[in-house]
Scaffold this motif. Structure first.
Motif, PDB file in Angstrom:
ATOM      1  N   MET A   1      -5.049  10.991  -3.174  1.00 57.84           N
ATOM      2  CA  MET A   1      -5.448   9.777  -2.477  1.00 57.84           C
ATOM      3  C   MET A   1      -5.794   8.708  -3.500  1.00 57.84           C
ATOM      4  N   SER A   2      -5.340   7.467  -3.258  1.00 60.59           N
ATOM      5  CA  SER A   2      -5.569   6.379  -4.187  1.00 60.59           C
ATOM      6  C   SER A   2      -7.006   5.894  -4.147  1.00 60.59           C
ATOM      7  N   ARG A   3      -7.402   5.184  -5.221  1.00 60.39           N
ATOM      8  CA  ARG A   3      -8.773   4.654  -5.287  1.00 60.39           C
ATOM      9  C   ARG A   3      -9.057   3.729  -4.118  1.00 60.39           C
ATOM     10  N   LYS A   4      -8.070   2.875  -3.744  1.00 57.14           N
ATOM     11  CA  LYS A   4      -8.283   1.905  -2.673  1.00 57.14           C
ATOM     12  C   LYS A   4      -8.548   2.605  -1.356  1.00 57.14           C
TER      13      LYS A   4
ATOM     14  N   GLN B   1      -4.326   7.865 -12.380  1.00 54.29           N
ATOM     15  CA  GLN B   1      -3.537   7.396 -11.248  1.00 54.29           C
ATOM     16  C   GLN B   1      -2.686   6.192 -11.651  1.00 54.29           C
ATOM     17  N   THR B   2      -3.294   5.268 -12.390  1.00 52.83           N
ATOM     18  CA  THR B   2      -2.566   4.077 -12.835  1.00 52.83           C
ATOM     19  C   THR B   2      -1.401   4.464 -13.741  1.00 52.83           C
ATOM     20  N   ALA B   3      -1.656   5.383 -14.676  1.00 50.35           N
ATOM     21  CA  ALA B   3      -0.606   5.815 -15.609  1.00 50.35           C
ATOM     22  C   ALA B   3       0.524   6.512 -14.871  1.00 50.35           C
ATOM     23  N   TYR B   4       0.183   7.325 -13.884  1.00 47.73           N
ATOM     24  CA  TYR B   4       1.239   8.001 -13.116  1.00 47.73           C
ATOM     25  C   TYR B   4       2.024   6.976 -12.306  1.00 47.73           C
ATOM     26  N   GLY B   5       1.333   5.993 -11.738  1.00 52.40           N
ATOM     27  CA  GLY B   5       2.016   4.944 -10.987  1.00 52.40           C
ATOM     28  C   GLY B   5       3.000   4.172 -11.850  1.00 52.40           C
ATOM     29  N   LEU B   6       2.610   3.883 -13.087  1.00 50.82           N
ATOM     30  CA  LEU B   6       3.523   3.195 -14.009  1.00 50.82           C
ATOM     31  C   LEU B   6       4.750   4.054 -14.288  1.00 50.82           C
ATOM     32  N   LYS B   7       4.532   5.339 -14.454  1.00 52.00           N
ATOM     33  CA  LYS B   7       5.643   6.244 -14.757  1.00 52.00           C
ATOM     34  C   LYS B   7       6.663   6.281 -13.634  1.00 52.00           C
ATOM     35  N   VAL B   8       6.198   6.381 -12.402  1.00 55.94           N
ATOM     36  CA  VAL B   8       7.136   6.490 -11.278  1.00 55.94           C
ATOM     37  C   VAL B   8       7.756   5.142 -10.917  1.00 55.94           C
ATOM     38  N   ASN B   9       7.174   4.061 -11.445  1.00 56.07           N
ATOM     39  CA  ASN B   9       7.706   2.720 -11.162  1.00 56.07           C
ATOM     40  C   ASN B   9       8.439   2.145 -12.373  1.00 56.07           C
ATOM     41  N   GLY B  10       8.980   3.035 -13.196  1.00 57.33           N
ATOM     42  CA  GLY B  10       9.797   2.585 -14.320  1.00 57.33           C
ATOM     43  C   GLY B  10       9.026   1.894 -15.428  1.00 57.33           C
ATOM     44  N   GLY B  11       7.732   2.218 -15.555  1.00 54.40           N
ATOM     45  CA  GLY B  11       6.934   1.639 -16.624  1.00 54.40           C
ATOM     46  C   GLY B  11       6.384   0.264 -16.325  1.00 54.40           C
ATOM     47  N   GLN B  12       6.554  -0.200 -15.108  1.00 55.48           N
ATOM     48  CA  GLN B  12       6.095  -1.532 -14.714  1.00 55.48           C
ATOM     49  C   GLN B  12       5.010  -1.446 -13.645  1.00 55.48           C
TER      50      GLN B  12
ATOM     51  N   THR C   1       4.555  -4.761  -8.190  1.00 55.49           N
ATOM     52  CA  THR C   1       4.216  -6.147  -7.843  1.00 55.49           C
ATOM     53  C   THR C   1       4.544  -6.504  -6.409  1.00 55.49           C
ATOM     54  N   THR C   2       5.439  -5.753  -5.778  1.00 59.49           N
ATOM     55  CA  THR C   2       5.790  -6.033  -4.388  1.00 59.49           C
ATOM     56  C   THR C   2       5.123  -5.015  -3.477  1.00 59.49           C
ATOM     57  N   THR C   3       5.046  -5.343  -2.205  1.00 52.60           N
ATOM     58  CA  THR C   3       4.462  -4.420  -1.234  1.00 52.60           C
ATOM     59  C   THR C   3       5.236  -3.109  -1.200  1.00 52.60           C
ATOM     60  N   THR C   4       6.552  -3.200  -1.277  1.00 52.43           N
ATOM     61  CA  THR C   4       7.384  -1.988  -1.261  1.00 52.43           C
ATOM     62  C   THR C   4       7.081  -1.110  -2.460  1.00 52.43           C
ATOM     63  N   GLU C   5       6.985  -1.719  -3.637  1.00 53.00           N
ATOM     64  CA  GLU C   5       6.674  -0.949  -4.840  1.00 53.00           C
ATOM     65  C   GLU C   5       5.286  -0.324  -4.747  1.00 53.00           C
ATOM     66  N   GLN C   6       4.328  -1.081  -4.254  1.00 57.23           N
ATOM     67  CA  GLN C   6       2.968  -0.563  -4.119  1.00 57.23           C
ATOM     68  C   GLN C   6       2.920   0.611  -3.150  1.00 57.23           C
TER      69      GLN C   6
ATOM     70  N   SER D   1       1.948   4.444  -4.139  1.00 57.23           N
ATOM     71  CA  SER D   1       0.879   5.122  -3.419  1.00 57.23           C
ATOM     72  C   SER D   1       1.362   6.444  -2.829  1.00 57.23           C
ATOM     73  N   ALA D   2       2.575   6.425  -2.254  1.00 59.46           N
ATOM     74  CA  ALA D   2       3.141   7.642  -1.673  1.00 59.46           C
ATOM     75  C   ALA D   2       3.418   8.683  -2.761  1.00 59.46           C
ATOM     76  N   ALA D   3       3.885   8.217  -3.912  1.00 56.50           N
ATOM     77  CA  ALA D   3       4.182   9.133  -5.016  1.00 56.50           C
ATOM     78  C   ALA D   3       2.911   9.779  -5.555  1.00 56.50           C
TER      79      ALA D   3
END
Length: 231
Positions: free
Chosen positions: A1-4, A150-161, A164-169, A173-175
């Motif tokens: 579960m995410s921090r938010k 969590q942030t580091a894992y999110g960067l990894k699954v989002n190609g290192g970025q 920035t978009t709702t879809t990416e977020q 979060s799902a990942a």
């Protein structure tokens, strides 16, 4: 579960922790089918009742200045603290499985992230936010690390970025949720019944089904959410 999601779910009423929530842990430990003296077993890690009692006592002391503004009952405090200890172990497993090692700078960034969450939710400080959610000061650094992981894992699954978009977020979060679920499943987490059972949806320790005999017609209401991993 995410921090938010976690920090915006303010479901419990809060009060200063009473002494009754402490010593009872040790008294009941012998009844646990998990391990004698264990509050939980997460993989090879044994979370002892004694260490849990210590952290609950730490929370009790730290919560006193916030007693009129935060919400957590004395009965719920042990399960709230135990939930965090389980979450830390699960996210450590996610990080290890994905080659993630958090630096001091990343942990400090995690602290800043949580400061923003505190402000968004009307808390005067990060400390107030964490204490209101059952985290004693001695575990603050582990929360910052958990956030940074969590942030580091999110960067990894989002190609290192950064997403920035709702879809990416939403995808990140799902990942993160799936990764935590998979890790929790692999760790074969066992919670001592005296504290409840694990809700895999929120990685929270919640009340277990009451198996005590009750008078006929006495209803019992216990949530069945997250009984098993949804992954």
């Amino acid at each position: 579960m995410s921090r938010k999601a976690l920090f915006t779910k303010r479901r419990r009423r809060v009060a200063a922790l009473g002494a009754a929530g402490l010593g009872a842990c040790a008294v009941l430990a012998a009844c646990s089918p998990v391990q004698v003296g264990a509050a939980a077993v997460v993989g090879s890690q044994r979370i002892t009742v004694s260490s849990l009692d210590t952290q609950v006592s730490n929370w009790q002391t730290a919560s006193k200045p916030y007693a009129s503004t935060i919400q957590l009952t004395s009965a719920d405090a042990p399960s709230a603290v135990l939930s965090w200890l389980v979450r830390f172990a699960v996210m450590d497993q996610v990080a290890a499985a994905n080659g993630i090692s958090v630096t001091e700078a990343q942990s400090q960034a995690g602290q800043k992230d949580l400061a923003a969450v505190a402000q968004q939710n009307g808390f005067p400080s990060t400390s107030a936010l964490l204490i209101a959610n059952g985290v004693p000061p001695q575990l603050f650094q582990q929360v910052y690390t958990w956030d940074a992981q969590q942030t580091a894992y999110g960067l990894k699954v989002n190609g290192g970025q950064q997403p920035t978009t709702t879809t990416e977020q939403n995808n990140v979060s799902a990942a993160v949720t799936k990764a935590q679920c998979t890790a929790a499943k692999s760790l074969s987490i066992r919670i001592s019944p005296q504290f409840g059972r694990l809700d895999y949806t929120a990685l929270s320790v919640v009340p277990a089904a009451d198996t005590l005999s009750r008078p006929a017609g006495t209803p019992t209401t216990v949530s069945t959410e997250g009984l098993t991993p949804a992954c």
